[in-house]
Design a protein around this motif. Structure first.
Motif, PDB file in Angstrom:
ATOM      1  N   ASP A   1       1.564  -0.531  -6.750  1.00 38.91           N
ATOM      2  CA  ASP A   1       0.063  -0.367  -6.561  1.00 38.91           C
ATOM      3  C   ASP A   1       0.418   0.958  -7.069  1.00 38.91           C
ATOM      4  OD1 ASP A   1      -1.792  -0.389  -6.679  1.00 38.91           O
ATOM      5  OD2 ASP A   1      -2.291   0.346  -4.101  1.00 38.91           O
TER       6      ASP A   1
ATOM      7  N   LYS B   1      -1.672   4.794  -6.658  1.00 46.20           N
ATOM      8  CA  LYS B   1      -3.149   4.331  -5.657  1.00 46.20           C
ATOM      9  C   LYS B   1      -3.494   5.950  -5.978  1.00 46.20           C
ATOM     10  CE  LYS B   1      -0.465   2.786  -2.247  1.00 46.20           C
ATOM     11  NZ  LYS B   1      -1.127   1.462  -1.127  1.00 46.20           N
TER      12      LYS B   1
ATOM     13  N   GLY C   1      -9.043   3.252  -3.565  1.00 48.68           N
ATOM     14  CA  GLY C   1      -8.277   1.879  -3.383  1.00 48.68           C
ATOM     15  C   GLY C   1      -7.407   1.002  -4.045  1.00 48.68           C
ATOM     16  N   GLY C   2      -6.376   2.037  -5.306  1.00 47.75           N
ATOM     17  CA  GLY C   2      -5.914   1.456  -6.245  1.00 47.75           C
ATOM     18  C   GLY C   2      -6.639   1.360  -7.676  1.00 47.75           C
TER      19      GLY C   2
ATOM     20  N   TYR D   1       0.060  -8.194   4.630  1.00 51.63           N
ATOM     21  CA  TYR D   1       0.335  -7.070   3.903  1.00 51.63           C
ATOM     22  C   TYR D   1       1.824  -6.314   3.613  1.00 51.63           C
ATOM     23  CZ  TYR D   1      -1.106  -3.646   0.370  1.00 51.63           C
ATOM     24  OH  TYR D   1      -1.327  -2.871  -0.390  1.00 51.63           O
TER      25      TYR D   1
ATOM     26  N   ASN E   1      -1.175  -4.473   6.075  1.00 53.30           N
ATOM     27  CA  ASN E   1      -2.916  -4.666   6.230  1.00 53.30           C
ATOM     28  C   ASN E   1      -2.518  -6.276   6.673  1.00 53.30           C
ATOM     29  OD1 ASN E   1      -3.969  -2.231   5.504  1.00 53.30           O
ATOM     30  ND2 ASN E   1      -2.650  -2.633   4.194  1.00 53.30           N
TER      31      ASN E   1
ATOM     32  N   ARG F   1      -4.536  -7.880   4.844  1.00 53.08           N
ATOM     33  CA  ARG F   1      -5.506  -9.166   3.199  1.00 53.08           C
ATOM     34  C   ARG F   1      -4.345  -8.849   2.441  1.00 53.08           C
ATOM     35  NH1 ARG F   1      -6.428  -4.339   1.458  1.00 53.08           N
ATOM     36  NH2 ARG F   1      -6.320  -2.961   2.882  1.00 53.08           N
TER      37      ARG F   1
ATOM     38  N   GLY G   1      -3.998  -7.217  -0.623  1.00 52.91           N
ATOM     39  CA  GLY G   1      -4.031  -5.883  -1.366  1.00 52.91           C
ATOM     40  C   GLY G   1      -4.961  -6.534  -2.412  1.00 52.91           C
ATOM     41  N   ASP G   2      -5.516  -5.629  -2.604  1.00 55.99           N
ATOM     42  CA  ASP G   2      -6.613  -5.059  -3.996  1.00 55.99           C
ATOM     43  C   ASP G   2      -6.680  -3.925  -4.724  1.00 55.99           C
ATOM     44  OD1 ASP G   2      -8.199  -5.697  -5.611  1.00 55.99           O
ATOM     45  OD2 ASP G   2     -10.362  -5.740  -4.471  1.00 55.99           O
ATOM     46  N   PRO G   3      -5.778  -3.514  -5.760  1.00 56.89           N
ATOM     47  CA  PRO G   3      -6.310  -5.642  -6.599  1.00 56.89           C
ATOM     48  C   PRO G   3      -3.964  -4.681  -6.995  1.00 56.89           C
ATOM     49  CG  PRO G   3      -5.198  -2.675  -8.048  1.00 56.89           C
ATOM     50  CD  PRO G   3      -5.450  -2.604  -6.791  1.00 56.89           C
ATOM     51  N   ASP G   4      -3.402  -4.995  -6.072  1.00 61.01           N
ATOM     52  CA  ASP G   4      -1.821  -5.399  -6.167  1.00 61.01           C
ATOM     53  C   ASP G   4      -1.947  -6.780  -6.007  1.00 61.01           C
ATOM     54  OD1 ASP G   4      -2.965  -4.458  -3.616  1.00 61.01           O
ATOM     55  OD2 ASP G   4      -0.518  -3.458  -3.084  1.00 61.01           O
TER      56      ASP G   4
HETATM   57  N1  GLY Z   1      -4.237  -1.549  -3.039  1.00 64.50           N
HETATM   58  C1  GLY Z   1      -4.064  -0.890  -1.815  1.00 64.50           C
HETATM   59  C2  GLY Z   1      -4.929  -2.031  -0.476  1.00 64.50           C
HETATM   60  O1  GLY Z   1      -5.398  -2.679  -0.705  1.00 64.50           O
HETATM   61  O2  GLY Z   1      -4.956  -1.438   0.025  1.00 64.50           O
END
Ligand code: GLY
Ligand code: AMP
Length: 416
Positions: A200, A202, A214-215, A257, A273, A275, A277-280
């Motif tokens: 990712d 950041k 957030g990425g 994650y 995390n 959930r 990852g967003d966007p990874d």
């Molecule tokens: N891209 C990092 C996250 O989803 O926290």
């Protein structure tokens, strides 16, 4: 299979895209750029018994116990209960769990009072790492060389001025360095299947400059990560964590994650995390060639051994985020998005709608900081990157910006 995905961003659009290859998918609340979005609350969608699986995308509803409420209704859910989601909801809880599980992580102290916090901070060599205990939308972490700045940050966080109650306990950590990678571990409570790693990007600006976001982009696979890495993460981190959770009475069925740093002493866990990852996650999931719905349903049922291991295409995916003016400080919204069709027509390109809304005339408009995730797939990272940038070149709105160095050649060793 009929699947409901809960959430409204790029992560949920990515999940829907991949799940949709094998299942019927509804996204709630979704957004106007995600096909299959409905405004109906998930409790209503499941009330007639027609839904086979609910996947909860973001952390907040997980922390708030949505998975528990749905399970109590007899619904099959991929996502941890509120007890498991504490891993992301409280960094102090997560760090204690890691130590208990014997997972390599940065040395740390956890404090609610100012004087011991400052004492610990001053005992460290720097750079300094100060985190809020609670959820802070990815903005609760300060990394700085300046002891004065770190001390001021500890004061602000503990006083509740910077992050409210989320900051009333702080974690102060030893600073680690090395490339960062993300591993998504699909867990059934006991066992795990780790997906291929992604990276990712950041910071908002090229060369990793400017504030954290957030990425702003991602890529997978990673040329600097050796084969077998995902299995190593499963053994060294995920399985011991699941055992430690079980010892606390937590049956974790969802994705863990792992944000890892590849230090000179081996991989260390920066954070978990609860959930995708967003966007990874999107550069990993889009390359999945097997039935993702079946995999996540097996995890939700508590038995991953009932399904074959997932398979992935051996091509490359590179994702570049198109962000709105002012992101990440104060994103402007409401600008009309141009060029979506042209971008989609680029070979190997996929567009995922993150912060997208619609105006009165039905045109897609910006509705958040990170607006569109533009993905290129190709035979290798260079081709995937060229396609992603060709596609994003068609997209425009006033003040749109993106990084120009995602997955660039200089990244082949994972360095910034
Ligand atoms: N891209 C990092 C996250 O989803 O926290
Ligand atoms: P976190 O939300 O804990 O993942 O932290 C956000 C970002 O801060 C990470 O992706 C790292 O880039 C950085 N970071 C967090 N912890 C450390 C650490 N102990 N040493 C160096 N950088 C860190």
């Amino acid at each position: 299979m009929k699947v409901v995905v809960v959430g409204s961003g790029g992560r949920e659009h990515g999940l829907a895209e991949v799940l949709g290859r094998h299942a019927e998918v509804v996204v709630t609340p979704g957004n106007p750029g995600i096909p299959g979005s409905v405004a109906t609350p998930v409790e209503e969608l499941v009330s007639d018994g027609s839904v086979d699986l609910v996947i909860i995308g973001p952390e907040q509803p997980l922390v708030d116990g949505l998975a528990d409420r749905l399970r109590a209704l007899g619904v099959r859910v991929f996502g941890p209960g509120a007890d498991g989601a504490r891993i992301e909801g409280s960094k102090a809880y997560m760090k204690d769990l890691l130590v208990e599980a014997g997972c390599p992580t940065a040395r740390y102290g956890s404090f609610a009072d100012l004087e011991p916090a400052l004492g610990f901070l001053r005992s460290l060599p720097g750079p300094y790492v100060v985190k809020t205990d609670g959820l802070a939308a990815g903005k609760g972490v300060l990394v700085t060389d300046d002891l004065g700045e770190a001390e001021a940050d500890v004061r602000d966080k503990l006083a509740g001025t910077a992050f409210g109650d989320a900051g009333r306990q702080v974690i102060i950590e030893e600073h680690l360095s090395g490339p960062e990678v993300s591993v998504f571990a699909v867990c059934d409570g006991t066992r795990t299947v780790c997906l291929p790693p992604a990276q990712d990007f950041k910071r908002v600006g090229d060369g990793d400059s400017g504030p954290n976001t957030g990425g702003m982009g991602a890529w997978s696979p990673l040329p600097f990560v050796e084969a077998g890495f995902a299995e190593l993460v499963a053994e060294q981190f995920i399985e011991p964590t699941l055992s430690a959770l079980r010892a606390r009475g937590v049956e974790y069925r969802g994705v863990l994650y792992a944000g890892l740093m590849l230090t000179s002493e081996g991989p260390k866990l920066l954070e978990y995390n609860v959930r995708f990852g967003d966007p990874d996650s999107q550069v990993v999931l889009l390359r999945c060639t097997s039935d993702l719905a079946e995999l996540l349903a097996a995890a939700a049922d508590g038995d991953l051994t009932t399904v074959p291991a997932p398979t992935f295409a051996d091509d490359a995916a590179v994702l570049v985020v198109a962000a709105s003016e002012g992101y990440p400080v104060s994103p402007r919204t409401g600008d009309v998005i141009e060029g979506v069709e042209a971008a989609r027509s680029v070979e190997g390109a996929t567009l995922l709608a993150a912060g997208v809304g619609a105006d009165a005339g039905g045109d897609l408009v910006t509705a958040g900081g990170r607006v569109l995730n533009v993905i290129g797939r190709g035979a290798d990272p260079a081709q995937a990157r060229d396609r992603a940038y060709e596609a994003i070149g068609h997209i425009s709105w006033p003040g749109m910006h993106h990084r120009t160095d995602i997955a660039s050649a200089g990244r082949a060793d994972g360095s910034a």
